[in-house]
Design a protein around this motif. Sequence first.
Motif, PDB file in Angstrom:
ATOM      1  N   GLN A  92      17.824 -22.363  24.601  1.00 21.31           N
ATOM      2  CA  GLN A  92      18.059 -23.723  25.097  1.00 21.31           C
ATOM      3  C   GLN A  92      17.864 -23.804  26.608  1.00 21.31           C
ATOM      4  OE1 GLN A  92      22.007 -24.623  23.662  1.00 21.31           O
ATOM      5  NE2 GLN A  92      21.358 -24.561  21.513  1.00 21.31           N
ATOM      6  N   TYR A  93      18.310 -22.780  27.310  1.00 17.15           N
ATOM      7  CA  TYR A  93      18.170 -22.748  28.767  1.00 17.15           C
ATOM      8  C   TYR A  93      16.692 -22.711  29.167  1.00 17.15           C
ATOM      9  CZ  TYR A  93      18.911 -21.268  33.617  1.00 17.15           C
ATOM     10  OH  TYR A  93      18.906 -21.183  35.000  1.00 17.15           O
ATOM     11  N   LEU A  94      15.924 -21.880  28.493  1.00 18.22           N
ATOM     12  CA  LEU A  94      14.496 -21.779  28.801  1.00 18.22           C
ATOM     13  C   LEU A  94      13.784 -23.086  28.494  1.00 18.22           C
ATOM     14  CD1 LEU A  94      13.808 -18.181  27.435  1.00 18.22           C
ATOM     15  CD2 LEU A  94      13.778 -18.878  29.843  1.00 18.22           C
ATOM     16  N   ASP A  95      14.119 -23.707  27.356  1.00 18.48           N
ATOM     17  CA  ASP A  95      13.480 -24.972  26.993  1.00 18.48           C
ATOM     18  C   ASP A  95      13.810 -26.078  27.992  1.00 18.48           C
ATOM     19  OD1 ASP A  95      12.157 -24.080  24.734  1.00 18.48           O
ATOM     20  OD2 ASP A  95      13.825 -24.534  23.387  1.00 18.48           O
ATOM     21  N   LYS A  96      15.047 -26.095  28.467  1.00 14.70           N
ATOM     22  CA  LYS A  96      15.486 -27.153  29.385  1.00 14.70           C
ATOM     23  C   LYS A  96      14.878 -26.980  30.777  1.00 14.70           C
ATOM     24  CE  LYS A  96      19.630 -29.110  31.567  1.00 14.70           C
ATOM     25  NZ  LYS A  96      21.103 -28.995  31.705  1.00 14.70           N
ATOM     26  N   ASN A  97      14.878 -25.747  31.268  1.00 15.71           N
ATOM     27  CA  ASN A  97      14.477 -25.521  32.657  1.00 15.71           C
ATOM     28  C   ASN A  97      12.990 -25.212  32.832  1.00 15.71           C
ATOM     29  OD1 ASN A  97      17.130 -25.470  34.334  1.00 15.71           O
ATOM     30  ND2 ASN A  97      17.609 -24.321  32.477  1.00 15.71           N
ATOM     31  N   PHE A  98      12.354 -24.786  31.742  1.00 12.27           N
ATOM     32  CA  PHE A  98      10.927 -24.444  31.804  1.00 12.27           C
ATOM     33  C   PHE A  98      10.255 -25.048  30.574  1.00 12.27           C
ATOM     34  CE2 PHE A  98      13.582 -21.064  33.580  1.00 12.27           C
ATOM     35  CZ  PHE A  98      13.143 -21.075  34.916  1.00 12.27           C
ATOM     36  N   PRO A  99      10.008 -26.371  30.609  1.00 14.01           N
ATOM     37  CA  PRO A  99       9.639 -27.097  29.380  1.00 14.01           C
ATOM     38  C   PRO A  99       8.224 -26.871  28.850  1.00 14.01           C
ATOM     39  CG  PRO A  99       9.720 -28.592  31.261  1.00 14.01           C
ATOM     40  CD  PRO A  99      10.234 -27.279  31.752  1.00 14.01           C
ATOM     41  N   HIS A 100       7.368 -26.202  29.607  1.00  8.30           N
ATOM     42  CA  HIS A 100       5.979 -26.035  29.149  1.00  8.30           C
ATOM     43  C   HIS A 100       5.663 -24.571  28.856  1.00  8.30           C
ATOM     44  CE1 HIS A 100       5.311 -30.204  30.213  1.00  8.30           C
ATOM     45  NE2 HIS A 100       5.779 -29.960  31.428  1.00  8.30           N
ATOM     46  N   PRO A 101       4.988 -24.300  27.743  1.00  9.44           N
ATOM     47  CA  PRO A 101       4.704 -25.241  26.653  1.00  9.44           C
ATOM     48  C   PRO A 101       5.984 -25.607  25.911  1.00  9.44           C
ATOM     49  CG  PRO A 101       4.143 -23.015  25.950  1.00  9.44           C
ATOM     50  CD  PRO A 101       4.521 -22.918  27.408  1.00  9.44           C
ATOM     51  N   ASP A 102       5.960 -26.759  25.275  1.00 13.06           N
ATOM     52  CA  ASP A 102       7.127 -27.213  24.524  1.00 13.06           C
ATOM     53  C   ASP A 102       7.160 -26.452  23.196  1.00 13.06           C
ATOM     54  OD1 ASP A 102       9.213 -28.494  23.326  1.00 13.06           O
ATOM     55  OD2 ASP A 102       8.364 -30.528  23.462  1.00 13.06           O
ATOM     56  N   LEU A 103       8.092 -25.533  23.062  1.00 17.74           N
ATOM     57  CA  LEU A 103       8.194 -24.686  21.872  1.00 17.74           C
ATOM     58  C   LEU A 103       9.265 -25.172  20.898  1.00 17.74           C
ATOM     59  CD1 LEU A 103       7.975 -21.196  23.652  1.00 17.74           C
ATOM     60  CD2 LEU A 103       6.118 -22.497  22.601  1.00 17.74           C
ATOM     61  N   ARG A 104       9.905 -26.289  21.227  1.00 15.78           N
ATOM     62  CA  ARG A 104      10.946 -26.809  20.351  1.00 15.78           C
ATOM     63  C   ARG A 104      10.338 -27.286  19.035  1.00 15.78           C
ATOM     64  NH1 ARG A 104      13.283 -31.386  24.023  1.00 15.78           N
ATOM     65  NH2 ARG A 104      11.020 -31.613  24.258  1.00 15.78           N
ATOM     66  N   TYR A 105      11.155 -27.344  18.001  1.00 17.02           N
ATOM     67  CA  TYR A 105      10.652 -27.778  16.702  1.00 17.02           C
ATOM     68  C   TYR A 105      11.720 -28.591  15.990  1.00 17.02           C
ATOM     69  CZ  TYR A 105      13.545 -23.987  14.853  1.00 17.02           C
ATOM     70  OH  TYR A 105      14.612 -23.173  14.547  1.00 17.02           O
ATOM     71  N   GLY A 106      11.292 -29.435  15.068  1.00 14.61           N
ATOM     72  CA  GLY A 106      12.234 -30.256  14.318  1.00 14.61           C
ATOM     73  C   GLY A 106      12.015 -30.174  12.823  1.00 14.61           C
ATOM     74  N   ASN A 107      11.264 -29.166  12.395  1.00 15.28           N
ATOM     75  CA  ASN A 107      10.934 -29.034  10.979  1.00 15.28           C
ATOM     76  C   ASN A 107      12.077 -28.329  10.249  1.00 15.28           C
ATOM     77  OD1 ASN A 107       9.845 -28.260   8.447  1.00 15.28           O
ATOM     78  ND2 ASN A 107       7.764 -28.320   9.275  1.00 15.28           N
ATOM     79  N   GLU A 108      12.945 -29.106   9.647  1.00 15.53           N
ATOM     80  CA  GLU A 108      14.133 -28.541   8.986  1.00 15.53           C
ATOM     81  C   GLU A 108      13.761 -27.729   7.748  1.00 15.53           C
ATOM     82  OE1 GLU A 108      17.158 -28.398  10.170  1.00 15.53           O
ATOM     83  OE2 GLU A 108      16.410 -29.431  11.928  1.00 15.53           O
TER      84      GLU A 108
END
Length: 251
Positions: A92-108
């Motif tokens: 979460q920290y890496l995604d918030k502070n270093f957003p590129h590339p966006d590696l987040r996902y929402g595929n449940e």
Amino acid sequence: METNGGNENGAPSNHLQLYVKAGENGRNYGACPFCQMVYMIMDLKAREGELTYDVVTISMSRPPLEFKKLANRLPVLKHGDEILSDNDEIVQYLDKNFPHPDLRYGNEEANAVCLNFFSKFSFYIKQVKNSPEGLLKELAAINAFLDKSGTQYLCGDTISNLDCLILPKLQHIRVACKALKDFDIPASMKALWKYIGQAYTSTTFRKTCPSDQEIVYHWSQKAETPHLSEEKMKEYSTDKEPMFSVTIPDL
């Protein structure tokens, strides 16, 4: 220690340190799927110019005093005065502070199909279960999901945080089961093997992947796992040139 993207003016504000498990000799890069997960995420973001990083190997049987002040588990992320040792918090920290590339996902659905396979592997490798049936069932479910989705990765055609979690675990299964249980992921699981093969084309995955010897050492040192034969001990000795299983069956 490995340095990526140094700065002539000293450590910049986007410079991080990642502490990971050391290998058998206490210095080389060891085998921990969660360490590799964070290492992959950081490397992918470093390739986009978001951050620079050092990787520091830590032997938990002989941790240096400096590390003992930080945490008692691995991996650990240090960014300035910020110190994180919870895997989810690190991501979460890496995604918030270093957003590129966006590696987040929402595929449940992708997330759900991957929830249990590693625990089934653990039961099998530690001989809680003598049959690989439970593991095979979970791998078959992932294979069916990938076959249906038709994408290169679990959540699409680009790598995500979920892949960074799952692919290192699949590599442990592939290598450790072969060495300790003479078990192979069935070649009939074509979608799963195609997915694993996709990882092998990733520069980041190959860079962060521990050697076969270190993966086998990691699992063979657990009291519950089968003993390696003398022949296998020689084959997987960490004194030998590192080996990497990065080919797939002919599909």
